[in-house]
Design a protein around this motif. Structure first.
Motif, mmCIF file in Angstrom:
data_model
loop_
_atom_site.group_PDB
_atom_site.id
_atom_site.type_symbol
_atom_site.label_atom_id
_atom_site.label_comp_id
_atom_site.label_asym_id
_atom_site.label_seq_id
_atom_site.Cartn_x
_atom_site.Cartn_y
_atom_site.Cartn_z
ATOM 1 N N VAL A 88 0.834 -1.205 0.000
ATOM 2 C CA VAL A 88 0.000 0.000 0.000
ATOM 3 C C VAL A 88 0.870 1.258 0.000
ATOM 4 O O VAL A 88 0.609 2.218 -0.745
ATOM 5 C CB VAL A 88 -0.952 -0.001 1.213
ATOM 6 N N VAL A 89 1.922 1.257 0.808
ATOM 7 C CA VAL A 89 2.811 2.423 0.875
ATOM 8 C C VAL A 89 3.534 2.617 -0.455
ATOM 9 O O VAL A 89 3.680 3.748 -0.944
ATOM 10 C CB VAL A 89 3.820 2.270 2.034
ATOM 11 N N GLY A 90 3.983 1.521 -1.068
ATOM 12 C CA GLY A 90 4.642 1.614 -2.368
ATOM 13 C C GLY A 90 3.707 2.175 -3.432
ATOM 14 O O GLY A 90 4.101 3.024 -4.231
ATOM 15 N N ALA A 91 2.453 1.702 -3.436
ATOM 16 C CA ALA A 91 1.467 2.199 -4.403
ATOM 17 C C ALA A 91 1.167 3.675 -4.158
ATOM 18 O O ALA A 91 1.035 4.454 -5.109
ATOM 19 C CB ALA A 91 0.190 1.372 -4.308
ATOM 20 N N ALA A 92 1.067 4.067 -2.873
ATOM 21 C CA ALA A 92 0.787 5.464 -2.539
ATOM 22 C C ALA A 92 1.941 6.369 -2.972
ATOM 23 O O ALA A 92 1.723 7.447 -3.548
ATOM 24 C CB ALA A 92 0.534 5.606 -1.039
ATOM 25 N N ALA A 93 3.186 5.931 -2.701
ATOM 26 C CA ALA A 93 4.353 6.722 -3.099
ATOM 27 C C ALA A 93 4.430 6.853 -4.624
ATOM 28 O O ALA A 93 4.731 7.931 -5.156
ATOM 29 C CB ALA A 93 5.630 6.076 -2.565
ATOM 30 N N THR A 94 4.129 5.772 -5.317
ATOM 31 C CA THR A 94 4.116 5.813 -6.782
ATOM 32 C C THR A 94 3.044 6.765 -7.290
ATOM 33 O O THR A 94 3.270 7.543 -8.223
ATOM 34 C CB THR A 94 3.869 4.402 -7.348
ATOM 35 N N GLY A 95 1.864 6.700 -6.666
ATOM 36 C CA GLY A 95 0.784 7.597 -7.053
ATOM 37 C C GLY A 95 1.134 9.060 -6.843
ATOM 38 O O GLY A 95 0.815 9.916 -7.679
ATOM 39 N N VAL A 96 1.803 9.356 -5.732
ATOM 40 C CA VAL A 96 2.208 10.740 -5.448
ATOM 41 C C VAL A 96 3.206 11.227 -6.492
ATOM 42 O O VAL A 96 3.090 12.342 -7.024
ATOM 43 C CB VAL A 96 2.806 10.852 -4.032
ATOM 44 N N LEU A 97 4.202 10.382 -6.800
ATOM 45 C CA LEU A 97 5.186 10.765 -7.820
ATOM 46 C C LEU A 97 4.510 10.986 -9.172
ATOM 47 O O LEU A 97 4.780 11.982 -9.852
ATOM 48 C CB LEU A 97 6.256 9.680 -7.940
ATOM 49 N N ALA A 98 3.630 10.070 -9.548
ATOM 50 C CA ALA A 98 2.929 10.197 -10.827
ATOM 51 C C ALA A 98 2.083 11.458 -10.862
ATOM 52 O O ALA A 98 2.019 12.150 -11.885
ATOM 53 C CB ALA A 98 2.059 8.960 -11.076
ATOM 54 N N PHE A 99 1.449 11.784 -9.742
ATOM 55 C CA PHE A 99 0.608 12.989 -9.678
ATOM 56 C C PHE A 99 1.455 14.258 -9.821
ATOM 57 O O PHE A 99 1.065 15.207 -10.497
ATOM 58 C CB PHE A 99 -0.151 13.023 -8.352
ATOM 59 N N VAL A 100 2.629 14.258 -9.179
ATOM 60 C CA VAL A 100 3.501 15.437 -9.214
ATOM 61 C C VAL A 100 4.004 15.707 -10.630
ATOM 62 O O VAL A 100 4.057 16.857 -11.081
ATOM 63 C CB VAL A 100 4.689 15.256 -8.245
ATOM 64 N N VAL A 101 4.367 14.635 -11.356
ATOM 65 C CA VAL A 101 4.951 14.828 -12.685
ATOM 66 C C VAL A 101 3.905 14.835 -13.793
ATOM 67 O O VAL A 101 4.214 15.225 -14.931
ATOM 68 C CB VAL A 101 6.013 13.741 -12.985
ATOM 69 N N ALA A 102 2.673 14.419 -13.493
ATOM 70 C CA ALA A 102 1.672 14.216 -14.540
ATOM 71 C C ALA A 102 1.378 15.486 -15.329
ATOM 72 O O ALA A 102 1.449 15.492 -16.571
ATOM 73 C CB ALA A 102 0.378 13.659 -13.943
ATOM 74 N N ARG A 103 1.040 16.553 -14.637
ATOM 75 C CA ARG A 103 0.601 17.764 -15.356
ATOM 76 C C ARG A 103 1.700 18.357 -16.236
ATOM 77 O O ARG A 103 1.451 18.656 -17.403
ATOM 78 C CB ARG A 103 0.061 18.791 -14.377
ATOM 79 N N PRO A 104 2.921 18.544 -15.707
ATOM 80 C CA PRO A 104 3.954 19.103 -16.603
ATOM 81 C C PRO A 104 4.320 18.167 -17.755
ATOM 82 O O PRO A 104 4.533 18.611 -18.886
ATOM 83 C CB PRO A 104 5.153 19.332 -15.671
#
Length: 316
Positions: A88-104
Motif C-alpha cells: 500500500v505504501v509503495g502504491a501510494a508513493a508511486t501515485g504521489v510521484l505520478a501525480f507530481v509529474v503528470a501535469r507538466p
C-alpha cells in the motif's frame, strides 16, 4: 447496449478460461507462465487506458512497476513491515510521484511526451541501481513470502488464484470505466483535445488521473510480482521492460481491454520460446512492433474483429 453485452460476455469467457487453466495446465512451469501472463496483463490493461483510450504515450511505466516491487522488497526486508502495508505504501508513493509529474509531462505531445516519460523511467531505474543499501543495487534483493495475518501465499496454485483474481478485477474495472462518463471523456481527449475542451472536458485533470491510475496499478502488480518471484533485479524497472509493456499494448490492440490480455499472453510466452537465441529478444520485439504497425496498426484484436464484421452479410 449490444457492445456492452459483448464486453461482459467477454468477461465471462475470460473467467471460464481462467477457471479451467489450472485443470488443463498440470505442469508447474506452465502455471508459472500463466501467472506471469496475468500479472503482465494487469499492467498492460492499465497502460492501455492511458495510451489506447486517452492517446498519451508512456515509455517509463516499468519504472512505476519497479517502484512497487522495490518498495515491497525494501520495507519488508529492512524494516520488517507487513507485506500488505509495504504494498500500500509503495502504491501510494508511486501515485504521489505520478501525480507530481503528470501535469507538466502531459502538457507535452508526440515524441516529446515519449522522451519525457522515458527520462522519468530512466531516473527511477538509476535510483534503484544506486541506492544499493536499500535495493541491493545491480545484484538485486530477495523478497520475503507474502503473508496476510497468519496466511502465507505459497505454491503455484495459490499464486495463480491471486493473479487470476487480480486480472478479473482489473478487466471488470476497465470495462466499467470505459463505459462511464470518465471513459467517454478519455476517449474524447484521444479524438481531439481541442474539441474536448470546447465541450467542457477538463483535459489536464483527466489525463493526470488516468496517468496516476496506470502508475498505481503498475506499482501494485510490481509488488505482487516481487513476492511471487522472490528475488528482483533492477532490470524489471529498466527501459527494455517498458518497451515490452508498450509492445504488448500495441500488438494486442490499442483501445482494447481484451487485446491487452492477448498482447500480454503472446509477448510473455515469446521470450520462453526465444531462450535459445539469447540476446536477440530486443530485435524480435522490434520486428513484431514494426510488422504490427505496418499491417495491423490497430493491433490484433481490433483488426481481427473489424475483418470479421466486414465479412458479415449486409441485411437487406
Amino acid at each position: 447496449m449490444k457492445s456492452l453485452n459483448q464486453r461482459y460476455a467477454g468477461l465471462l469467457v475470460l473467467a471460464v478460461i481462467l477457471a479451467l487453466l489450472p485443470v488443463v495446465l498440470t505442469n508447474p512451469f506452465y502455471i508459472d507462465v500463466a501467472i506471469r501472463i496475468a500479472l503482465n496483463a494487469v499492467v498492460v490493461i492499465a497502460l492501455n487506458l492511458l495510451m489506447g483510450y486517452t492517446g498519451q504515450i508512456s515509455l517509463g511505466h516499468a519504472g512505476f512497476y519497479g517502484m512497487g516491487a522495490y518498495a515491497s522488497a525494501a520495507l519488508t526486508t529492512h524494516m520488517n513491515w507487513p507485506p500488505i502495508l509495504a504494498l500500500v505504501v509503495g502504491a501510494a508513493a508511486t501515485g504521489v510521484l505520478a501525480f507530481v509529474v503528470a501535469r507538466p509531462i502531459l502538457k507535452l505531445k508526440g515524441h516529446t511526451l515519449a522522451m519525457a516519460t522515458l527520462g522519468l523511467g530512466i531516473i527511477i531505474s538509476i535510483a534503484i541501481n544506486n541506492e544499493s543499501q536499500w535495493t541491493g543495487g545491480p545484484d538485486g534483493i530477495g523478497v520475503p513470502a507474502f503473508t496476510l495475518f497468519d496466511f502465507t501465499i505459497e505454491g503455484e496454485k495459490a499464486w495463480y488464484a491471486v493473479s487470476a483474481a487480480l486480472l478479473l478485477l482489473m478487466t471488470w474495472f476497465a470495462l466499467n470505466l470505459i463505459d462511464s462518463p470518465v471513459g467517454r471523456a478519455l476517449q474524447a481527449i484521444h479524438g481531439s483535445e481541442v474539441a474536448s475542451r470546447v465541450a467542457g472536458v477538463d483535459t489536464a485533470k483527466f489525463k493526470a488521473r488516468v496517468f496516476v491510475l496506470s502508475a498505481v496499478v503498475a506499482s501494485i502488480a510490481g509488488s505482487i510480482s516481487a513476492h511471487y518471484i522472490g528475488f528482483i533485479t533492477p532490470g524489471m524497472a529498466g527501459f527494455f521492460h517498458s518497451i515490452e509493456l508498450v509492445t504488448m499494448v500495441v500488438v494486442g490492440g490499442m483501445a482494447s481491454v481484451f487485446g491487452s490480455i492477448i498482447g500480454a499472453a503472446l509477448l510473455t510466452v515469446l521470450p520462453q520460446l526465444l531462450q535459445t537465441f539469447e540476446g536477440w529478444e530486443v530485435v524480435v520485439f522490434g520486428v513484431i512492433l514494426m510488422v504490427t504497425m505496418i499491417f495491423m496498426p490497430k493491433g490484433l484484436v481490433p483488426s481481427i474483429a473489424q475483418r470479421l464484421r466486414s465479412r458479415k452479410p449486409k441485411e437487406v
